[in-house]
Structures are given as structure tokens and as C-alpha cells.
Write a protein that holds these residues in place. Sequence first.
Motif, short mmCIF file in Angstrom:
data_model
loop_
_atom_site.label_atom_id
_atom_site.label_comp_id
_atom_site.label_asym_id
_atom_site.label_seq_id
_atom_site.Cartn_x
_atom_site.Cartn_y
_atom_site.Cartn_z
N PHE A 25 53.52 47.87 71.11
CA PHE A 25 54.13 49.18 71.35
C PHE A 25 55.49 49.04 72.01
CE2 PHE A 25 54.82 52.73 74.29
CZ PHE A 25 54.93 53.77 73.37
N MET A 26 55.58 48.20 73.05
CA MET A 26 56.86 48.02 73.76
C MET A 26 57.91 47.37 72.85
SD MET A 26 56.39 49.40 76.61
CE MET A 26 57.66 48.86 77.69
N THR A 27 57.51 46.42 72.05
CA THR A 27 58.45 45.78 71.12
C THR A 27 58.96 46.78 70.09
OG1 THR A 27 57.25 43.70 71.39
CG2 THR A 27 58.73 43.87 69.51
N THR A 28 58.08 47.60 69.57
CA THR A 28 58.49 48.63 68.61
C THR A 28 59.46 49.62 69.25
OG1 THR A 28 56.36 48.41 67.51
CG2 THR A 28 57.64 50.37 67.02
N THR A 29 59.17 50.01 70.49
CA THR A 29 60.04 50.94 71.20
C THR A 29 61.43 50.34 71.42
OG1 THR A 29 58.12 51.86 72.32
CG2 THR A 29 60.26 52.33 73.29
N THR A 35 68.14 50.26 67.54
CA THR A 35 68.62 50.81 66.28
C THR A 35 69.34 52.13 66.51
OG1 THR A 35 66.75 49.78 65.15
CG2 THR A 35 67.90 51.53 63.97
N PHE A 36 68.79 52.98 67.36
CA PHE A 36 69.44 54.26 67.67
C PHE A 36 70.80 54.03 68.33
CE2 PHE A 36 70.29 57.59 70.80
CZ PHE A 36 70.39 58.68 69.96
#
Length: 106
Positions: A25-29, A35-36
Motif C-alpha cells: 500500500f505504501m509503495t503504491t501511494t 506520478t502526480f
Amino acid sequence: MTHHDTTEDGFHEIQLSAKQLVFLFMTTTVVLVVTFLCGVLVGRSVGPDTDAQQPISSTAADAAAPVEPAATPEAGTGPPPAVTETPLSYDERLRKADPQPEKLKP
């Protein structure tokens, strides 16, 4: 005779622990935030679209737009209000040392 279940050979179940789920989850965040931020940085360096601000030539506009009959105002509505083009002066009025009182319409 040996018994071997061939239908389950291609199926492998993945079980993640709580630590692995939190890490995922933290890696995806972090990836989504990076990216943003890259999109924001790219967007800052892009200037206004000059093609969109150029006027369309009359021949291209005549060929593309269908001719519509002029709309007639309905009875009793009266003439349309006059459009006055006044420059935006809010900033100038705020910067003045002695602002003029505004004239409000009733």
C-alpha cells in the motif's frame, strides 16, 4: 497406480502477511504521488495553446458551420440588454488610497 491431480498444477495461491500488505500500500501511494508531482511539474512548463487563440478564417468557418435562421425575440420580452465591455478594475480599485464609493443598483 499414482494419483495426481492435474487440474490444480497451474494454480498457485499468493498469501500476503499484514507487513507485506502495508508495504504494498505504501509503495503504491508513493508511486502515485511521484506520478502526480511529475504531472504538476510538466504542466507548469507548458505555455498557453497558441493554436486555440488564433481566429478561424472566414472560409473555413463558412464551410463548417450550417446557416441558421435569425432568432426573433418573443413578444413582450423587450429588447435584449446592451452588453457593455468594461475593463476589470477590481484590482485597481483595491490599490487606490481613497476608494470611490460604489453605486449600487436598486
